[in-house]
Write an enzyme that holds these catalytic residues in place. Structure first.
Site, short mmCIF file in Angstrom:
data_model
loop_
_atom_site.label_atom_id
_atom_site.label_comp_id
_atom_site.label_asym_id
_atom_site.label_seq_id
_atom_site.Cartn_x
_atom_site.Cartn_y
_atom_site.Cartn_z
N SER A 100 42.04 28.33 -18.17
CA SER A 100 40.89 28.79 -17.41
C SER A 100 40.85 28.03 -16.08
CB SER A 100 39.63 28.50 -18.21
OG SER A 100 38.53 28.83 -17.43
N GLY A 101 40.74 28.77 -15.02
CA GLY A 101 40.67 28.15 -13.68
C GLY A 101 42.04 27.95 -13.07
N GLY A 135 45.16 31.89 -21.16
CA GLY A 135 46.39 31.25 -21.62
C GLY A 135 46.02 30.46 -22.86
N ASN A 156 35.73 26.61 -14.50
CA ASN A 156 35.94 27.58 -13.43
C ASN A 156 34.60 28.24 -13.10
OD1 ASN A 156 36.74 29.64 -11.77
ND2 ASN A 156 38.13 30.62 -13.23
N GLU A 185 44.57 28.05 -25.17
CA GLU A 185 43.34 27.31 -24.92
C GLU A 185 43.21 26.22 -25.97
OE1 GLU A 185 39.99 29.23 -22.73
OE2 GLU A 185 39.14 29.15 -24.72
N SER A 201 34.85 32.16 -14.13
CA SER A 201 35.77 32.28 -15.26
C SER A 201 35.65 33.65 -15.93
CB SER A 201 35.42 31.18 -16.26
OG SER A 201 36.28 31.27 -17.35
N SER A 202 36.80 34.27 -16.12
CA SER A 202 36.78 35.59 -16.80
C SER A 202 36.58 35.31 -18.28
CB SER A 202 38.10 36.32 -16.60
OG SER A 202 38.57 36.13 -15.30
N THR A 211 43.06 35.40 -12.38
CA THR A 211 42.36 36.54 -11.81
C THR A 211 42.71 36.69 -10.34
OG1 THR A 211 40.64 36.08 -13.38
CG2 THR A 211 40.09 37.60 -11.61
#
Ligand SMILES: Nc1ncnc2c1ncn2[C@@H]1O[C@H](COP(=O)(O)OP(=O)(O)OP(=O)(O)O)[C@@H](O)[C@H]1O
Ligand SMILES: [Mg+2]
Length: 1110
Positions: free
Chosen positions: A107-108, A387, A157, A389, A160-161, A112
């Site tokens: 994340s981050g 990815g 993030n 996690e 973050s998605s 995206t």
């Protein structure tokens, strides 16, 4: 000329990790750091792109960059995400291969952003046109909508998605986009009801509250204040650099572009508002008489508002929150819900409502962006999914398990596809396949997804099992079934190895994923997998008078009651991952592995441990190993020969034959062991990066030598051209100078020649002239002599002729005289005696007549001074000739006088008088004739200077002039004003005008003047008169003639005598006081500028010397 570049040019570190030598985790990370420090955020592992999040905008995503990477080979330029996007797009368009771009990372890490960059690149390079642009715009604008509903601020993030996204973009045969299909995976719906510390709910809640107009909020029964809503954590409600209000406008605009209707947007917002309202519904416990605990809604206002928003009957929903009906076969059992269950039900409804809304949004977007044609199309899939996690500080739960499972699958597909690709290439190139040693994670995938004893299958089994089901029973099951699995670790498993492992808590299990070990806490696994929404709630929702809500809860339709349990979350995810994998397997994969350099969201910070962690979990080392398993490097023969041809004399500078032979010759010439490379059909394969670097090093050295050679040749050429230029210039200069010098010399010679010539010619001419002159003189002499001679001759002849003529004339005269005598003697008797006198008189008369008539036209002018008179024609008219002019003169004088005025007459009378006095007596007179008698020379009456004097003299002034009074003692003159009036003569001082002497005219005895041309005159006074006391006056004046004439006339009148005596004599006596002095005028040589000088010689004599006039 197109300049061929290569990835190997100007490399910072190595651009492709496959070439890393030696390959180790440290060198890998060091290479990443080195490149990151130089703003090189992209690095390749073969065709995989590693992307480091720069956390700042870099100037490498400009339209110019797009152009730079457009249609270039993948390895031609330095690593870039555009190179990957271009490669994928071109193989899709030109080779008809469907593509997928798999973007993974923490994340981050920038997944995206990377997916957006890929999409924007493809949008920039694909075709253009109104329709195509609309499609592009819709595809791009789907992002803000999904991000608003699916993204949230997390500690890692700010954007973050919280869902996985896979988007298939469809293209036609030309490569123009036709539309797309989006799939979403596993929205993190738990976030709707609860957010970890420091995180926010989904963006849309905040965007709606801060960006919607007051009117909209009123309609949605919302308040702008975040703190009113239990579901919104106040923690980090405002995020730096995130403008929720502006983003709300962007989202609305994007929804409009994508094709949402006004009422659809309104419905969506109503649902969002309903979720917020739902969170505010609170319950209180209430005990029933039967002993069971019930719950009651504390404040029904929020419930009421929510029901109004969604068009649900309040009592229906209220009941749904209080009871749970379980249907089994034909039986329906209703149980009351306690407070905890009511809250569970509320949150489950909120989560379901939101996640279903999100899925509906995806479906709705898909409806808008789906390709309009049924024609076959090519597809490019973009997968933006979490990815691996792993939380070190937090529990890894069901979500992480699912995510990591997905990544295991992706890794599996990566290995499969990479190896397949590798193998295909070897086959294509005719290279012998050598077995590659790599770790196959199929075993881990099997541990999770196996239908019989996989972890997911067991979880489902537990969830469906009747009886008490808890997370612990699930862990027990795992401990029993997976105990022997080499990738499963649990404290309570039968595997004694972990019994004493304190890093493994009792309520956890650990899986050795391909990327590392992850510890999962089982708490919540069962619940999350069940994802239960009580049927009462779904039925209540279905009853809503709201089109969208109805669609979202189809299972609430009482007509379609399904007693089967809905599929579990795990099952659904496994199914969708399965579909995704199948989908991906049909496509050509392109990987983007995102890494974040630090945890602080800061640019320029590279935290080794964090990167190392990600490198491990992304399995990047594994990636490199797989890529390097066979041959590390391969290159087509043409570019290879082009790049290294300088290393062999036979291939440098040109190789005429086929490229492959050239490369063979080249490699044979180099000290590289044969096992280090293989020749494929179109490429050379190099086993070790070492060999490649050896080639590169040799090339670099060679390039240096070549550069020196080129420099040498260039310098030589430059010097030579310079020299030639100088030489040429020197020749030109010399030519011009010579020409100039010769011109000068020639001009000198020419002028010298001209001088010499002129001298010679002059000399010749003079010589000739002399000769000619001599000749002429001779001729003249001859002529003169001959003339004299001829003259003498002629005169002699003339004399003779004259003599002869005279003689002949004499003869004829004598003859005529004799004949006349003879005739007269013969005819005398015939003439009358008086005829001669008459003829004589007549002739005289005629002559006189003619004379007088002639006079008429030759008469002189009427001027009295004209003395001319026509000449007399005959001597006998002498008397007449003398008398006639006199008469004529008298007549014309009379005529002249008759014209005179009185004044003029007086003047002439004075002049006449002057003439009578002085003519022929004084030498001064003739010069005075032409001077008019002016009288008042001083203009005494008008000149203000003499006003006093004028007034002193009471008579009219007849004459006023300046005279010299001769000093009686020394004969020197003093200027005095001389005034003559009718009665007196006044002498006055010239300067002051003071009267010095006034002599009455009767006192004047006479005036004496000399005969000469001087202006001296003496006023002699009568003896005994009053004026005579001082003696006579001796004066001199320029206007002597006028003064004397005027005195003469006036004095006479005054003295009543006929006239005043004027003595004209060169010696006269004057009385000076008592002495009589003789004034004597002598003629002398001119002295003192021709002026008259006067000198007292002695007591008796005053001598005036008058210069002789010529
Ligand atoms: N190429 C880039 N250039 C500049 N900034 C970037 C780039 N990539 C990422 N970032 C920054 O990093 C932030 C996080 O990126 P992004 O949202 O793409 O991460 P993510 O991998 O999708 O994370 P998540 O899994 O949480 O959705 C972005 O908001 C942006 O500020
Ligand atoms: Mg993201």
């Amino acid at each position: 000329m197109e300049v061929k570049t290569s990835l190997l040019d100007n490399m910072i570190g190595v651009g492709d990790m496959v070439l890393l030598e030696p390959l180790s985790e440290d060198s890998f990370i060091e290479n990443l750091r080195k490149r990151f420090d130089h703003n090189e955020i992209y690095t390749y592992i073969g065709s995989v792109v590693i992307s480091m999040n720069p956390y700042r905008s870099l100037p490498i995503f400009t339209p110019e960059k797009v152009e730079e990477y457009r249609n270039r080979n993948f390895y031609e330029l330095s690593p870039h995400i555009y190179a990957l996007a271009d490669e994928a797009y071109r193989s899709l368009r030109d080779q008809d291969k469907d593509q997928c771009i798999l973007i993974t990372g923490e994340s981050g890490a920038g997944k995206t952003e990377a997916s957006k960059l890929v999409m924007s690149y493809v949008a920039a390079v694909c075709g253009k046109g109104q329709e195509v642009n609309k499609v592009k715009e819709q595809l791009l604008q789907s992002n803000p909508v999904l991000e608003a509903f699916g993204n949230a601020k997390t500690v890692r993030n700010d954007n973050s998605s919280r869902f996985g996204k896979y988007m298939d973009i469809e293209f036609d045969f030309k490569g123009d986009p036709l539309g797309g299909v989006i799939s979403n995976y596993l929205l993190e719906k738990s976030r709707v009801v609860k957010q970890p510390r420091g995180e926010r709910n989904f963006h849309i809640f905040y965007q709606l509250l801060s960006g919607a107009s007051d009117d909209t909020l009123k309609k949605l029964k919302l308040d702008r204040d975040y703190s009113k809503y239990n579901y919104l954590s106040l923690d980090s409600a405002v995020v730096n650099g995130l403008d929720d209000a502006a983003n709300f406008r962007t989202v609305k605009n994007a929804m409009q572009i994508v094709g949402f209707m006004e009422d659809e947007v309104q419905s969506v917002l109503e649902l969002v508002a309903a979720v917020l309202k739902l969170g505010d519904i609170e319950f209180k416990p209430e005990s029933r008489c039967n002993g069971s605990d019930e719950s009651r809604i504390k404040d029904k206002n929020d419930l009421k508002e929510m029901c109004e928003l969604l068009g649900i009957e309040q009592s229906v929903l209220e009941r749904a929150f209080s009871y749970r009906t379980v249907e089994a076969r034909l039986e329906k059992v209703s149980t009351t819900l306690n407070v905890a269950q009511a809250y569970y039900a509320r949150d489950a409804l909120a989560k379901n409502l939101y996640s279903r809304l999100f899925s509906w949004l995806v479906t709705r977007i898909n409806e808008s962006i789906k390709a309009q044609t049924k024609a076959r199309h090519k597809v490019m899939g973009v997968l933006d999914i979490y990815g691996f996690e792993i939380f070190e500080d937090r529990d890894n739960s069901f979500e992480q398990f699912i995510i990591n499972y997905c990544n295991e699958k992706l890794q599996q597909i990566f290995i499969e596809l990479t190896l397949r690709e590798e193998q295909e290439e070897y086959v294509r190139e005719g290279i012998e396949w050598t077995n590659i040693e790599y770790f196959n994670n199929a075993i881990i995938c099997d541990l999770i997804e196996n239908h019989q004893n996989g972890i997911l299958a067991m979880l489902d089994e537990e969830c469906l099992r009747p009886g008490t089901v808890t997370d612990e029973t699930f862990l027990d099951k795992l401990n029993t079934i997976c105990a022997e699995h080499q990738h499963f670790e649990s404290r309570l498993s039968k595997n004694s190895k972990f019994l004493t492992d304190h890093s493994l808590p009792h309520n956890c299990f650990r899986i050795q994923h391909y990327a590392g070990k992850v510890l999962y806490r089982v708490e919540g696994f069962v619940d999350k997998n069940n994802d239960l929404l009580y049927r009462d709630l779904s039925q209540a929702m279905y009853k809503a008078n709201h089109s969208l809500i109805k669609q979202l809860f189809p299972e609430g339709n009482p007509g379609k009651v399904n007693l089967k349990r809905p599929p579990t979350a795990g099952f659904q995810f496994r199914a969708s991952v399965g579909t995704l994998m199948k989908n991906l397997q049909t496509k050509n994969p392109n990987y983007i592995r995102c890494i974040k350099p630090n945890d602080k969201k800061a640019s320029h910070i590279f935290t080794d441990s964090l990167v190392c962690h990600q490198v491990r979990y992304l399995g990047l080392m594994e990636n490199v190993r797989v890529r390097r398993a066979g041959y590390a490097f391969r290159q087509a023969y043409e570019p290879c020969l082009e790049r290294y041809k300088m290393l062999c004399k036979r291939t440098w500078p040109h190789w005429r034959g086929p490229a492959r032979e050239g490369v063979e010759v080249l490699m044979a010439d180099l000290p590289v062991p044969a096992e280090e490379f293989s020749f494929g059909r179109s490429k050379i394969f190099i086993r070790n990066p070492r060999t490649l670097f050896f080639l590169e090093e040799r090339r670099r050295q060679c390039l240096q030598d070549l550069a020196t050679l080129i420099q040498k040749i260039y310098r030589g050429w430059k010097c030579r051209s310079h020299f030639l230029l100088l030489k040429k210039s020197q020749i030109v200069v010399a030519a011009w100078y010579r020409r100039y010098a010769q011109e000068k010399k020639y001009q000198k010679i020419k002028s010298a020649t001209t001088v010499v010539q002129s001298y010679t010619r002059g000399w010749q001419a003079r010589k000739l002239l002399r000769e000619l002159k001599y000749q002429k003189r001779c001729e003249e002499a001859v002529t003169t002599i001959s003339a004299f001679w001829h003259g003498t001759q002629a005169r002699r002849e003339l004399r003779q002729l004259k003599e002869e003529a005279r003689n002949r004339h004499a003869v004829s005269v004598i003859w005529a005289g004799w004949q006349g005598t003879k005739v007269r003697r013969e005819y005398r008797k015939f003439f009358r005696a008086n005829a001669g006198k008459k003829i004589y008189d007549f002739t005289i008369q005629r002559i006189m007549q003619k004379y007088f008539l002639g006079l008429k036209s030759t008469m002189p002018s009427m001027s009295p001074i004209d003395k001319s008179w026509p000449a007399r024609p005959y001597r006998f008219l002498d008397g007449v000739h003398r008398e006639l002019p006199r008469i004529f003169h008298l007549w014309r004088c009379k005529k002249y006088r008759s014209q005179f005025t009185e004044e003029k007459k007086a003047v002439y009378e004075e002049k006449l008088e002057a003439s009578e006095i002085f003519k022929d007596k004084k030498a001064l007179y003739p010069s005075s004739v032409s001077q008019p008698f002016k009288g008042d020379y001083l203009e005494i009456s008008t000149n203000p200077k003499y006003q006093k004097l004028n007034s002193a003299v009471d008579e009219k002034v007849l004459l006023a002039d300046v005279v010299n009074k001769i000093n009686r003692a020394n004969g020197k003159g003093t200027a005095r004003i001389f005034l003559l009036t009718k009665k007196s003569v006044v002498l006055a001082d010239q300067k002051t005008g003071q009267v010095k002497a006034s002599v009455p005219l009767p006192d004047l005895a006479s005036v004496s003047v000399s005969t000469q041309s001087d202006g001296f005159f003496a006023l002699r006074l009568k003896e005994g008169s009053a004026s005579a006391v001082k003696g006579d006056f001796l004066l001199s004046s320029e206007h002597l003639i006028e003064i004397i004439t005027k005195l003469h006339r006036t004095g006479a009148t005054a003295a009543d005598s006929k006239q005043l005596n004027v003595d004209i004599s060169d010696e006269f006596l004057v009385q000076f006081k008592h002495d009589k002095v003789c004034v004597k005028f002598i003629q002398g040589a001119p002295k003192n500028g021709n002026s008259v000088s006067c000198k007292r010689k002695n007591n008796r004599l005053l001598e005036v010397s008058v210069p002789t006039t010529a």
